[in-house]
Structures are given as structure tokens and as C-alpha cells.
Design an enzyme around this catalytic site. Structure first.
Site, PDB file in Angstrom:
ATOM      1  N   LEU A 272      11.764  12.047   5.203  1.00 27.93           N
ATOM      2  CA  LEU A 272      12.389  11.456   6.388  1.00 27.93           C
ATOM      3  C   LEU A 272      11.554  10.274   6.874  1.00 27.93           C
ATOM      4  CD1 LEU A 272      13.143  14.778   8.362  1.00 27.93           C
ATOM      5  CD2 LEU A 272      14.428  13.743   6.459  1.00 27.93           C
TER       6      LEU A 272
ATOM      7  N   ARG B 165       5.875   4.838  18.949  1.00 23.29           N
ATOM      8  CA  ARG B 165       4.528   5.130  19.465  1.00 23.29           C
ATOM      9  C   ARG B 165       3.439   4.367  18.715  1.00 23.29           C
ATOM     10  NH1 ARG B 165       5.524  11.452  18.976  1.00 23.29           N
ATOM     11  NH2 ARG B 165       7.057  10.602  17.503  1.00 23.29           N
TER      12      ARG B 165
ATOM     13  N   LYS C 132       6.534   2.252  10.925  1.00 19.73           N
ATOM     14  CA  LYS C 132       5.410   3.207  10.887  1.00 19.73           C
ATOM     15  C   LYS C 132       4.942   3.520   9.463  1.00 19.73           C
ATOM     16  CE  LYS C 132       5.973   7.573  12.373  1.00 19.73           C
ATOM     17  NZ  LYS C 132       5.929   8.658  13.384  1.00 19.73           N
TER      18      LYS C 132
ATOM     19  N   ARG D  35     -15.815 -11.625  -3.372  1.00 17.14           N
ATOM     20  CA  ARG D  35     -14.419 -11.814  -2.937  1.00 17.14           C
ATOM     21  C   ARG D  35     -13.470 -11.686  -4.136  1.00 17.14           C
ATOM     22  NH1 ARG D  35     -14.548 -17.209  -0.118  1.00 17.14           N
ATOM     23  NH2 ARG D  35     -12.304 -16.826  -0.087  1.00 17.14           N
TER      24      ARG D  35
ATOM     25  N   TYR E 276     -23.206 -19.697  -2.818  1.00 20.80           N
ATOM     26  CA  TYR E 276     -21.746 -19.566  -2.868  1.00 20.80           C
ATOM     27  C   TYR E 276     -21.280 -19.971  -4.253  1.00 20.80           C
ATOM     28  CZ  TYR E 276     -16.814 -20.325  -2.500  1.00 20.80           C
ATOM     29  OH  TYR E 276     -15.465 -20.271  -2.756  1.00 20.80           O
TER      30      TYR E 276
ATOM     31  N   ASN F  18     -29.774 -18.825 -14.616  1.00 19.97           N
ATOM     32  CA  ASN F  18     -30.402 -18.465 -13.340  1.00 19.97           C
ATOM     33  C   ASN F  18     -29.902 -19.403 -12.246  1.00 19.97           C
ATOM     34  OD1 ASN F  18     -32.932 -16.858 -12.185  1.00 19.97           O
ATOM     35  ND2 ASN F  18     -32.837 -18.902 -11.273  1.00 19.97           N
TER      36      ASN F  18
ATOM     37  N   ASN G 132     -16.367 -26.324  -4.215  1.00 22.13           N
ATOM     38  CA  ASN G 132     -15.123 -26.169  -4.983  1.00 22.13           C
ATOM     39  C   ASN G 132     -13.917 -26.775  -4.287  1.00 22.13           C
ATOM     40  OD1 ASN G 132     -15.296 -24.208  -2.967  1.00 22.13           O
ATOM     41  ND2 ASN G 132     -13.918 -22.827  -4.045  1.00 22.13           N
TER      42      ASN G 132
ATOM     43  N   ARG H 193     -33.112 -36.184  -6.551  1.00 22.50           N
ATOM     44  CA  ARG H 193     -33.891 -36.362  -5.325  1.00 22.50           C
ATOM     45  C   ARG H 193     -34.444 -37.788  -5.234  1.00 22.50           C
ATOM     46  NH1 ARG H 193     -38.419 -32.416  -7.834  1.00 22.50           N
ATOM     47  NH2 ARG H 193     -36.891 -30.769  -7.976  1.00 22.50           N
TER      48      ARG H 193
HETATM   49  C1  UD1 Z   1       8.231  16.022  14.379  1.00 21.34           C
HETATM   50  C2  UD1 Z   1       8.818  17.410  14.673  1.00 21.34           C
HETATM   51  C3  UD1 Z   1       7.737  18.244  15.349  1.00 21.34           C
HETATM   52  C4  UD1 Z   1       6.515  18.335  14.448  1.00 21.34           C
HETATM   53  C5  UD1 Z   1       6.013  16.946  14.053  1.00 21.34           C
HETATM   54  C6  UD1 Z   1       4.938  17.038  12.981  1.00 21.34           C
HETATM   55  C7  UD1 Z   1      11.202  17.134  15.087  1.00 21.34           C
HETATM   56  C8  UD1 Z   1      12.282  17.095  16.103  1.00 21.34           C
HETATM   57  N1  UD1 Z   1       9.953  17.272  15.536  1.00 21.34           N
HETATM   58  O1  UD1 Z   1       7.906  15.418  15.622  1.00 21.34           O
HETATM   59  O2  UD1 Z   1       8.235  19.550  15.587  1.00 21.34           O
HETATM   60  O3  UD1 Z   1       5.491  19.072  15.102  1.00 21.34           O
HETATM   61  O4  UD1 Z   1       7.087  16.137  13.541  1.00 21.34           O
HETATM   62  O5  UD1 Z   1       4.351  15.838  12.735  1.00 21.34           O
HETATM   63  O6  UD1 Z   1      11.481  17.067  13.921  1.00 21.34           O
HETATM   64  N2  UD1 Z   1      12.810  10.341  11.474  1.00 21.34           N
HETATM   65  C9  UD1 Z   1      13.979  10.016  10.829  1.00 21.34           C
HETATM   66  N3  UD1 Z   1      15.095   9.783  11.601  1.00 21.34           N
HETATM   67  C10 UD1 Z   1      15.068   9.868  12.945  1.00 21.34           C
HETATM   68  C11 UD1 Z   1      13.856  10.231  13.580  1.00 21.34           C
HETATM   69  C12 UD1 Z   1      12.740  10.469  12.809  1.00 21.34           C
HETATM   70  O7  UD1 Z   1      14.032   9.922   9.603  1.00 21.34           O
HETATM   71  O8  UD1 Z   1      16.127   9.642  13.557  1.00 21.34           O
HETATM   72  C13 UD1 Z   1      11.595  10.512  10.629  1.00 21.34           C
HETATM   73  C14 UD1 Z   1      10.455   9.627  11.090  1.00 21.34           C
HETATM   74  O9  UD1 Z   1      10.490   8.359  10.420  1.00 21.34           O
HETATM   75  C15 UD1 Z   1       9.232  10.443  10.730  1.00 21.34           C
HETATM   76  C16 UD1 Z   1       9.728  11.885  10.769  1.00 21.34           C
HETATM   77  O10 UD1 Z   1      11.128  11.827  10.743  1.00 21.34           O
HETATM   78  O11 UD1 Z   1       8.745  10.139   9.452  1.00 21.34           O
HETATM   79  C17 UD1 Z   1       9.266  12.621  12.023  1.00 21.34           C
HETATM   80  O12 UD1 Z   1       9.673  11.888  13.147  1.00 21.34           O
HETATM   81  P1  UD1 Z   1       8.712  11.684  14.401  1.00 21.34           P
HETATM   82  O13 UD1 Z   1       9.434  10.860  15.402  1.00 21.34           O
HETATM   83  O14 UD1 Z   1       7.390  11.265  13.950  1.00 21.34           O
HETATM   84  O15 UD1 Z   1       8.660  13.188  14.934  1.00 21.34           O
HETATM   85  P2  UD1 Z   1       7.496  13.868  15.752  1.00 21.34           P
HETATM   86  O16 UD1 Z   1       7.665  13.538  17.183  1.00 21.34           O
HETATM   87  O17 UD1 Z   1       6.211  13.613  15.110  1.00 21.34           O
HETATM   88 MG    MG Z   2       5.633  12.298  13.667  1.00 28.60          MG
END
Ligand code: UD1
Ligand code: MG
Length: 443
Positions: A11, A18, A25, A319, A350, A361, A370, A424
Site C-alpha cells: 500500500l 506528515r 513519502k 568524488r 585536487y 608522485n 580542469n 619559476r
Molecule cells: C497505519 C495503520 C495503523 C498502524 C500503522 C503502522 C490503518 C488505518 N492504520 O497507520 O493501525 O499502526 O499503519 O505503521 O491502516 N495508504 C494507501 N492509501 C490510502 C492511505 C494510505 O495506500 O488511502 C498507504 C500509505 O501510502 C502507507 C500505508 O498505506 O504506505 C499506511 O498509511 P499511513 O497513512 O502511513 O497509516 P498510519 O497512520 O501509519
Molecule cells: Mg504509516
């Protein structure tokens, strides 16, 4: 075929608010790799059928996945699907978009923001036959996570932080965001999810209470935050990177790399080590580096380069695009796009866009000039060249084998093999000028 492992749905459709970032994210980096890479790599090791759910920044993320996981996409081991976020927001909406695509009867579901998950843990989740399996994590500070509420020995429900009563907030057993289901259980129950909660979202976590009420026993698999932590903020990102570094360094030290004060060392996850290597404190390794039988001394930074049978630093900066073989690089030496073989460059130099041959050396303060303000140019230095201190090599310039360059030279033309080069101005002395100037007598 890895049939026994079932399908995996990841997911990753959330907005990631946040994180307070314009970047999605799951595209944030941990040790040089995107968060989604970690989850996908483990999932693709565990299953031949991985489905990634996207919505926010669909185009950017799917372009990245198509480019970087092309092989898996071509072989249909990895598919991308879009969540119907307008109508079904939330993790429940995300799984709704994907479960029917799964080719196996069991489905592991992973939040995309758990970069420390391992193939082993995924296999563990799938090794029980229960219709629903839940990964549970004990946290000293459970804030932000869904709390796992039990009745007797049974898991009863998950309450999200925002929906939790004060007493529930004390619960330290939390939902990790990793589950395994039978496909049938999802087919029978996903339509029962509603959005009657603080966030007005469809929660995958509500499936727990649905199962409990139907008398279906949920199996719990316990893990620790070193594997299961979720990343919601940049503070979480820093913690996850620290834990990932620790894991990587343990693997490397087991395989024979010596590290002095390992917690002060940063190693990109793409870096590879071979043979006997020593990394001193404060060393930073960035990008796809290959380091073999070499000693990297304190506070040196190595970026996207190959270092073989060499010693580097302290406080050197290698680098990108350097190939350094059997070479000594000392303090305050910077190299970039340079190939050095059996070279000594001990101090303050450098060396950019350069090729330097065996037994040469490089004196202290040597600079390859460069860049002329418009373009970069190459400096080629042959074998057995001795370059005196404080020398500028104005590129493009080639120094053949067996040349001696005097200290303080500004080299603009290529010399011939066997030459001594000096630019020089002759030294002059005016006797007793000091005493005249300061109007005092010799003591
Ligand atoms: C979620 C869980 C929480 C758990 C926590 C663990 C739910 C409702 N809550 O909360 O119980 O303790 O993860 O880390 O599941 N995502 C989607 N579609 C959406 C919303 C979210 O694919 O509509 C995906 C996000 O991209 C993410 C994951 O689901 O990768 C979790 O979503 P996030 O919003 O991070 O949930 P939490 O508040 O962390
Ligand atoms: Mg989460």
C-alpha cells in the site's frame, strides 16, 4: 515458482502529509535507496506476484518503478494498480483496489512505509493458515500507531490513535501494518468496511473486528521495531535510517570489514566491499561504491567510486567516477572523475578529470585546473612522473612518462618524455634589505 508464498500487496497510495514534503513519502531515501525499493526488494524475493497500490503522485512513482524494476514488470512479477481514492480513501480503500488482481490464494499486505521489513518476516506472516494474520509490535511509545485491543487471548480490534479512548492509548501492543489474509476472507469482507471514523477513511484495520465478530481467530506474529517500524515523519525517517545502517554494518562486519566506532560511519546501501577493508571513524560512503582490500582513514568521504588495494585519507574526498588502484591518497586530497594506478598523492591536492599512471608522485598542493569557466578538460599524466609541490596543471594537458616537474610550476604545454619542467622566475636577493627596511641593525 514460489507459490507457497502467495501474493503481496504493497500500500503506497497515501499522501504522506506528515512528511511535510513535496516528495511522495515512499520516495524518501534511507541509506541512498528509496523507501519503496527496500519494501519491493524484500517482497520480490518472497513472491512472484507483487502488486503495488498507488494514487498520490501516481505518474512520478510508477515512472520510477517502471525504470528501476523493469525486469520484474516485464515478467509480470510486479504490477501497479491505482486506488479509487476519491470514493474509497484509506488503507481499506487501497487493498480493495488490489486484492482481486492477486494470482494466489493467500495475500500478504504491507504498508509501503515500512522500509525495514525482511523477506524472512514476510514468509513468517504467510506460514500460518489462519484467514487473517496480524503483525504485532510492542512499543515503549505507541503514539501514532493503531492499538491492538485483545479480549482474553484473542485479538478483538484495532483502534487508531485518532479514534482511541484515553484508556486505549495506554496499550503498547500496536498494529505493525503487515498482514496476511486468505483471498476468500478479503472477497467476503472488504465490502463491509465503512468510513465512520475520525479520518472518514476506510481502514484495513477494521477487518480485525469484522473477523472477531464472525468468530474467526486471528493469528498474531510478533516482531520488533528493527523490522516493523513505520515511517510517517522525517523523525521516523532518521530513526529508520539509523536502524538500517546498524543492520547493514552488522552484515559487513560479519563478512570481514573492520569498522572503528561503527556508529560514526555512514554506508550507502548500494556500496559493496570485498576482501579485507578497514573503515575508520567518521567515514562516509555514498552511492554505488566498490571497495576492495583498502583502508579508508578517519573522516574521508567516498562517492560512487571504485577503490582497490589502496589507502585513503584521513579527511580525503573521493568524488564520483574515480577508479583508484594500489594508490596512496593522503589528507585533504580531492579527486573527481580520475583514474589513478600505483600513484602517491599524499597531501592537499585536487585531481579532477585526470588519468595518472604507475609510480607517479603528486606533490603537495598540485591542482589540475580542469575548468576554464565554460568546459571541463582532461589532464593525462604518464608513468614515473614526479610533480613538485604547488604545481598547477592547466588542462587540457598531457604529461608523458618519465618527466620531472619542478615545484611551483604552472604547466600549460605538454612536455616531452625525459624533460625537467620549470616555470619559476629566477630567485633574486638584495643583501641587507631587511635591516634597511625596518631601520634596525643586525644583532
Ligand atoms: C497505519 C495503520 C495503523 C498502524 C500503522 C503502522 C490503518 C488505518 N492504520 O497507520 O493501525 O499502526 O499503519 O505503521 O491502516 N495508504 C494507501 N492509501 C490510502 C492511505 C494510505 O495506500 O488511502 C498507504 C500509505 O501510502 C502507507 C500505508 O498505506 O504506505 C499506511 O498509511 P499511513 O497513512 O502511513 O497509516 P498510519 O497512520 O501509519
Ligand atoms: Mg504509516
Amino acid at each position: 515458482m514460489k507459490d507457497k508464498f502467495g501474493s503481496i500487496v504493497i500500500l503506497a497510495a497515501g499522501a504522506g502529509t506528515r512528511m511535510k514534503s513535496a516528495a511522495p513519502k515512499v520516495m524518501h531515501e534511507i541509506s541512498g535507496r528509496k523507501m519503496i525499493d527496500f519494501v519491493l526488494n524484500e517482497a520480490l524475493n518472497a513472491s512472484n506476484d507483487v502488486i503495488l497500490v498507488l494514487y498520490h503522485e501516481f505518474d512520478a512513482i510508477s515512472k520510477y518503478i517502471n525504470e528501476n524494476f523493469m525486469n520484474f514488470i516485464t515478467h509480470n512479477n510486479l504490477r501497479i494498480t491505482r486506488q479509487d481514492h476519491e470514493n474509497f480513501p484509506g488503507t481499506g480503500g487501497a487493498i480493495k483496489a488490489a486484492f482481486s488482481l492477486a494470482r494466489h490464494d493467500r495475500i500478504v499486505v504491507l504498508n509501503g512505509d515500512m522500509p525495514l521489513i525482511t523477506e524472512e518476516f514476510i514468509n513468517n506472516l504467510n506460514s500460518t493458515e489462519n484467514e487473517m494474520v496480524l503483525a504485532i509490535l510492542e512499543m515503549d511509545d505507541p503514539s501514532g500507531y493503531g492499538r491492538v485491543i485483545t479480549r482474553g487471548s484473542l485479538v478483538q480490534k484495532i483502534v487508531e490513535e485518532k479514534d482511541a479512548m484515553a484508556s486505549e492509548k495506554f496499550v503498547r501492543s500496536v498494529n505493525a501494518g503487515a498482514y496476511s489474509f486468505s483471498k476468500k476472507f478479503l472477497a467476503d469482507n472488504l465490502d463491509k468496511l465503512d468510513n465512520n471514523n475520525a479520518q472518514k477513511e476506510y481502514y484495513i484495520t477494521d477487518l480485525v473486528e469484522i473477523a472477531f465478530k464472525a468468530g474467526i481467530e486471528i493469528a498474531a506474529v510478533r516482531g520488533n521495531k528493527e523490522i516493523l517500524m513505520g515511517v510517517n515523519s522525517k523523525e521516523d525517517l532518521a530513526i529508520a535510517e539509523f536502524l538500517q545502517q546498524k543492520r547493514k554494518k552488522q552484515i559487513l562486519t560479519k563478512s570481514g570489514v573492520i569498522m572503528r566506532l561503527p556508529d560514526t560511519i555512514y554506508i550507502d546501501d548500494r556500496a559493496e566491499f570485498e576482501g579485507e577493508c578497514i573503515l575508520e571513524n567518521g567515514v562516509v560512503i555514498i552511492g554505488k561504491c566498490k571497495i576492495k582490500n583498502s583502508h579508508i582513514k578517519a573522516h574521508s568521504v567516498i562517492e560512487e567510486s571504485e577503490i582497490v588495494e589502496s589507502d585513503i585519507g584521513p579527511m580525503a574526498h573521493i568524488r564520483p567516477k574515480c577508479a583508484i588502484y594500489e594508490t596512496h591518497i593522503g589528507n585533504f586530497v580531492e579527486t573527481k572523475n580520475a583514474t589513478l594506478k600505483e600513484v602517491k598523492a599524499g597531501h592537499l591536492s585536487y585531481l579532477g578529470d585526470a588519468e595518472i599512471g604507475e609510480n607517479t608522485n603528486i606533490g603537495a598542493g598540485t591542482i589540475t585546473c580542469n575548468y576554464d569557466g565554460m568546459a571541463k578538460h582532461k589532464t593525462i599524466i604518464g608513468k614515473n612522473v614526479f610533480i613538485g609541490s604547488d604545481t598547477q596543471l592547466v588542462a587540457p594537458v598531457t604529461i608523458p612518462d618519465n618527466v620531472l616537474i619542478g615545484a611551483g610550476t604552472t604547466l600549460t604545454k605538454s612536455p616531452n618524455s625525459g624533460d625537467l619542467v620549470l616555470t619559476r622566475s629566477p630567485q633574486t636577493s638584495i643583501a641587507n634589505f631587511f635591516y634597511k627596511f625596518f631601520k634596525n641593525e643586525p644583532k
